[in-house]
Design an enzyme around this catalytic site. Structure first.
Site, PDB file in Angstrom:
ATOM      1  N   CYS A  70       1.055  -1.107   0.104  1.00  0.00           N
ATOM      2  CA  CYS A  70      -0.073   0.317   0.112  1.00  0.00           C
ATOM      3  C   CYS A  70       0.685   1.141  -0.073  1.00  0.00           C
ATOM      4  O   CYS A  70       1.566   1.503   0.972  1.00  0.00           O
ATOM      5  CB  CYS A  70      -1.024  -0.111   1.049  1.00  0.00           C
ATOM      6  SG  CYS A  70      -1.580   1.422   2.027  1.00  0.00           S
ATOM      7  N   CYS A  73       0.314   3.984   2.603  1.00  0.00           N
ATOM      8  CA  CYS A  73       0.645   3.382   3.942  1.00  0.00           C
ATOM      9  C   CYS A  73       2.257   3.905   4.249  1.00  0.00           C
ATOM     10  O   CYS A  73       2.431   4.046   5.374  1.00  0.00           O
ATOM     11  CB  CYS A  73       0.497   1.868   4.077  1.00  0.00           C
ATOM     12  SG  CYS A  73      -1.150   1.348   3.795  1.00  0.00           S
TER      13      CYS A  73
END
Ligand SMILES: [Zn+2]
Length: 144
Positions: A70, A73
């Protein structure tokens, strides 16, 4: 001393760690003297240790749910770390949704990054997406 709770990767002991120390030098486990792996004052935990810390925590616990694939993230990670060293009003944890898929499912984490705050073991609020340092500190410093 500004303290936070962490778990030793080697012996699974819960440790009270000085936040300033975790930032400047490597804190060691009170039981087995291994180096405690922390990012700022953030501990990365598996499902078992997540629940253990939640049970022991005397302040709110702010959790970053993330995954290695991600992109947002990864951008959010350093902000989360920085926030953890700037307040002692909360305990900061990271949970990998890849390594703890069951926990993420139980907590109904649908999108990441997701920041979830727990007080006395119960979820009090959650925010999706990467937060700014300011909103993260607001979340951590709120009295729930
Ligand atoms: Zn240990």
């Amino acid at each position: 001393m500004r303290k936070t709770l962490t778990v030793c990767n080697k012996c699974d002991s819960l440790n009270n760690v000085d936040i300033e120390k975790s930032n400047s030098q490597k804190p060691v486990c009170g039981q087995c003297h291994s180096i405690l792996k922390m990012y700022g004052a953030v501990s990365e935990v598996n499902e078992k240790n997540f629940w253990r810390i939640l049970k022991k925590a005397e302040k709110p616990v702010v959790v970053d749910f993330w995954a290695s694939w991600c992109g947002p993230c990864k951008v959010y990670g350093p902000t989360f770390e920085e926030a953890s060293t700037k307040t002692d009003k909360a305990i900061f944890l990271k949970v990998s949704t890849e390594q703890s898929p069951e926990l993420s499912q139980k907590l109904n984490i649908l999108g990441i990054p997701a920041t979830v705050v727990f007080k006395e073991g119960v979820e009090v609020t959650r925010q999706s997406g990467a937060l700014s340092l300011e909103s993260l500190l607001n979340l951590a410093n709120t009295s729930y």
